[in-house]
Design a protein around this motif. Structure first.
Motif, short mmCIF file in Angstrom:
data_model
loop_
_atom_site.label_atom_id
_atom_site.label_comp_id
_atom_site.label_asym_id
_atom_site.label_seq_id
_atom_site.Cartn_x
_atom_site.Cartn_y
_atom_site.Cartn_z
N VAL A 147 0.87 -1.18 0.00
CA VAL A 147 0.00 0.00 0.00
C VAL A 147 0.91 1.23 0.00
O VAL A 147 1.62 1.48 0.97
N ARG A 148 0.90 1.98 -1.08
CA ARG A 148 1.88 3.06 -1.27
C ARG A 148 1.38 4.35 -0.61
O ARG A 148 0.99 5.31 -1.27
N GLN A 149 1.42 4.37 0.71
CA GLN A 149 1.03 5.56 1.44
C GLN A 149 1.91 5.70 2.69
O GLN A 149 2.50 4.72 3.15
N PHE A 150 1.98 6.93 3.21
CA PHE A 150 2.81 7.17 4.37
C PHE A 150 2.30 6.36 5.58
O PHE A 150 1.09 6.18 5.74
N PRO A 151 3.23 5.92 6.45
CA PRO A 151 2.85 5.12 7.61
C PRO A 151 2.33 5.98 8.77
O PRO A 151 2.32 7.22 8.69
N GLN A 152 1.93 5.31 9.85
CA GLN A 152 1.30 5.97 10.99
C GLN A 152 2.11 5.73 12.27
O GLN A 152 2.70 4.66 12.46
N ALA A 153 2.05 6.71 13.17
CA ALA A 153 2.72 6.57 14.46
C ALA A 153 2.16 5.41 15.26
O ALA A 153 2.90 4.71 15.97
N GLN A 154 0.85 5.18 15.15
CA GLN A 154 0.22 4.12 15.94
C GLN A 154 0.82 2.75 15.66
O GLN A 154 0.89 1.90 16.56
N THR A 155 1.26 2.52 14.44
CA THR A 155 1.87 1.23 14.10
C THR A 155 3.14 1.02 14.92
O THR A 155 3.41 -0.10 15.39
N LEU A 156 3.91 2.08 15.10
CA LEU A 156 5.13 1.98 15.91
C LEU A 156 4.82 1.96 17.41
O LEU A 156 5.58 1.37 18.19
N ASP A 157 3.72 2.59 17.80
CA ASP A 157 3.32 2.54 19.21
C ASP A 157 3.08 1.10 19.65
O ASP A 157 3.32 0.74 20.81
N GLU A 158 2.61 0.28 18.73
CA GLU A 158 2.37 -1.13 19.06
C GLU A 158 3.67 -1.89 19.23
O GLU A 158 3.71 -2.92 19.91
N VAL A 159 4.75 -1.37 18.65
CA VAL A 159 6.06 -1.98 18.84
C VAL A 159 6.62 -1.60 20.21
O VAL A 159 7.08 -2.45 20.98
N ASP A 160 6.57 -0.31 20.53
CA ASP A 160 7.07 0.19 21.81
C ASP A 160 6.48 1.57 22.04
O ASP A 160 6.75 2.49 21.26
N SER A 161 5.71 1.71 23.09
CA SER A 161 5.10 3.00 23.39
C SER A 161 5.87 3.77 24.46
O SER A 161 5.58 4.94 24.72
N GLU A 162 6.85 3.09 25.10
CA GLU A 162 7.61 3.73 26.17
C GLU A 162 8.92 4.33 25.66
O GLU A 162 9.37 5.36 26.14
N ARG A 163 9.54 3.67 24.69
CA ARG A 163 10.79 4.19 24.12
C ARG A 163 10.47 4.96 22.84
O ARG A 163 9.63 4.52 22.04
N PRO A 164 11.13 6.09 22.62
CA PRO A 164 10.92 6.80 21.36
C PRO A 164 11.49 6.02 20.18
O PRO A 164 12.56 5.42 20.28
N ILE A 165 10.76 6.02 19.08
CA ILE A 165 11.20 5.36 17.84
C ILE A 165 11.25 6.42 16.75
O ILE A 165 10.29 7.20 16.58
N TYR A 166 12.34 6.44 16.00
CA TYR A 166 12.52 7.44 14.94
C TYR A 166 13.21 6.76 13.76
O TYR A 166 14.34 6.27 13.88
N LEU A 167 12.52 6.73 12.62
CA LEU A 167 12.98 6.00 11.44
C LEU A 167 13.05 6.93 10.24
O LEU A 167 12.03 7.48 9.80
N THR A 168 14.23 7.09 9.69
CA THR A 168 14.42 7.99 8.55
C THR A 168 14.08 7.28 7.25
O THR A 168 14.43 6.11 7.05
N ARG A 169 13.38 7.99 6.37
CA ARG A 169 13.07 7.43 5.05
C ARG A 169 14.35 7.19 4.27
O ARG A 169 15.40 7.77 4.56
N VAL A 170 14.30 6.36 3.25
CA VAL A 170 15.48 5.96 2.49
C VAL A 170 16.23 7.16 1.93
O VAL A 170 17.46 7.15 1.85
#
Length: 559
Positions: A147-170
């Motif tokens: 699905v060619r659309q930008f992702p959502q913060a909530q998807t990463l919240d399910e990975v870890d909601s206590e630690r900050p997650i920051y992912l740079t685009r290619v």
């Protein structure tokens, strides 16, 4: 009398070049190099022997010719390369060395096939790094997802909601953050997007977790800054990675003061195994002081500092590239000037009087026009035409502006694999009519513009043979599309190799000492298991590097 004889002996030895001299003969190989002037006048020559003295090329030719000229005992040692193939060391004319090293130690999302697949990769990385205060990664590209659309913060919240997650685009021009990272950065529905950036929001005005260009700085300023020791560790990881791929030099596109100091310390300690042409970052707070100190070149040419990198606009994939007309697939968007035209003018006026080359990132046609306009204005007011200024990427240029590169003596610093990576979305962004002037390598070459080739690693993979393959075939490594993507803009293998060697050296003002295997230049070369000029173009990318030599010293061996 004894002292006088000793002094006389030393002077004779120094005069003849015999004192402390070490000579090595490499022979029994098939070698190729471009020689002479950079650009279209360069000549491809073949050779099977080379004599190296004190890290520099002393003679090149056939073994029979060298022995006839210098005698059978022409070297202290001989190295038989057993029929392998030799090329000049490859220079990547646009890479990010620190970013590569750091990227090799982060979550790698390049191969993710969907938002959930990327999140699973992040989750695995987070489990393996439980003590890391931030979960960091790079490489996601929604254009390669199901699905060619930008992702959502909530998807990463399910990975870890206590630690900050920051992912740079290619491409490094967008980022995906979880809610904790947004919270630490103070980003809410009321936060105003900064100039040259965009906080992507949902229909209710809430931040989605995706940040474009200058908006990324809102989070990045709260991420702990790597120490000098951590930077050095990352650089060494990158050096090893690059040497294994035949890269002997990099034009490092944007270094800050700390990064620069680490480079200088490594150079002073004779601990740089690779050549670095460092571009000062225009956003470095101490830029004026660094410029005032003047250009710097180490005695062994391992480190050169005499250029500045400026970001003009963003990237095409994130719709940050500044366009003259709106995006074909987003009519309300024109992209972003990360650095305003007024600020670009100020920077040119600051930099040129110090004699530094200016290398400006410009991907969109509007950004390229702004840079050309401001460079022309600078020439007419303060000069600087002879400094070999460059436009980094020159990716989408209005056809009317292409001749201006030649007129203004601007080098086109271009990355072949960008075309094969972008082919799935470039027409979506631009529309077919505006593809003329996009990724137009052969058009630039035919008008006599010097092209310096690179990869923009870690945006793309650092292997230069991927770049050579893309330049020649205009295809990805699955040989798609058939016949090549806008194949009329492909380069010949000779042109492509020149762009990665002799012309890249010219783009750094180093063609007198680097870029080819010729007497008087540093002995930077690589040994391959196949002949690139005898291979089917479709498999050019499959070449394996057996060894990499810098100044005649073997810095990498596959054995």
């Amino acid at each position: 009398m004894r002292i006088l004889r000793l002094i006389t002996f030393v002077l004779i030895m120094l005069y003849t070049g015999a004192a402390f001299s070490q000579t090595t003969l490499f022979h029994n190989f098939n070698g190729y190099t471009l020689t002479g002037k950079p650009g279209a006048e360069a000549v491809l020559v073949k050779f099977d022997a080379m004599l190296i003295r004190d890290g520099k090329i002393a003679a090149v030719g056939t073994l029979a010719d060298l022995e006839a000229t210098y005698g059978k005992q022409l070297a202290d040692q001989r190295v038989d390369l057993k029929g392998k193939f030799v090329l000049p060391g490859i220079t990547d004319a646009h890479g990010h060395v620190l970013g590569l090293g750091q990227n090799l130690m982060l979550a790698d999302l390049r191969d993710a096939t969907s938002e959930s697949n990327a999140a699973a990769t992040v989750a695995d990385f987070a489990r393996k790094n439980p003590s890391a205060p931030w979960v960091l990664g790079r490489g996601w590209n929604q254009e390669n997802w199901d699905v060619r659309q930008f992702p959502q913060a909530q998807t990463l919240d399910e990975v870890d909601s206590e630690r900050p997650i920051y992912l740079t685009r290619v491409d490094g021009h967008a980022a995906w953050a979880n809610s904790k990272a947004l919270e630490l950065a103070g980003i809410t529905a009321d936060t105003v997007s900064p100039d040259g950036g965009d906080i992507i929001r949902d229909q209710q005005g809430q931040p989605t977790g995706v940040l474009i260009d200058n908006a990324m700085g809102l989070v990045e300023r709260v991420i702990p800054t790597p120490t000098a020791e951590q930077q050095e560790q990352a650089l060494k990881v990158a050096f090893e990675h690059l040497l294994a791929r035949g890269i002997t030099g990099v034009h490092d596109a944007g270094v800050d003061a700390t990064n620069l100091q680490v480079y200088k310390e490594l150079a002073n300690d004779n601990a740089l195994p690779i050549r670095i042409y460092a571009m000062l970052s225009a956003t470095e707070p101490t830029l004026a002081e660094l410029l005032a100190a003047g250009p710097y070149v180490s005695d062994d040419d391992k480190l050169a500092v005499r250029s500045v990198k400026i970001y003009g606009d963003g990237a095409l994939g994130s719709r940050g590239a500044a366009l003259l007309a709106s995006y074909h697939d987003a009519p309300d968007q024109h992209g972003l000037m990360v650095t305003s035209q007024e600020r670009i003018r100020e920077l040119y006026e600051l930099i040129i009087p110090h004699g530094f080359q200016i290398n400006t990132h410009a991907i969109g046609d509007r950004a390229n026009r702004v840079v050309l306009d401001e460079m022309e204005r600078a020439y007419n007011t303060i000069g600087g035409r002879s400094l070999r200024h460059r436009i980094e990427h020159a990716q989408i240029v209005h056809p009317e502006d292409i001749p201006r590169f030649k007129e203004l003596n601007i080098i086109a610093s271009m990355q072949p694999t960008h075309a094969t990576s972008d082919k799935n979305m470039a027409e979506d962004r631009l529309g077919k009519a505006r593809m003329k002037g996009a990724y137009a390598w052969q058009t630039f070459a035919e008008q006599g513009t010097i092209i310096a080739a690179g990869s923009d690693f870690p945006v793309e993979l650092a292997d230069p043979f991927f770049g050579l393959h893309a330049a020649v075939t205009r295809q990805d490594r699955d040989n798609q599309p058939q016949g090549g993507w806008y194949a009329h803009e492909s380069l010949t293998l000779e042109q492509a190799l020149r762009a990665f060697t002799l012309d890249a050296a010219y783009a750094a003002g180093q063609e007198q000492v680097l870029g080819s295997i010729e007497p008087g230049k540093w002995a930077d070369f690589i040994v391959l298991d196949h002949d690139p000029f005898a291979r089917d173009a479709a498999i050019l990318w499959q070449n394996n590097v057996n060894a990499t030599y810098v100044a005649g010293e073997r810095e990498y061996s596959a054995n």
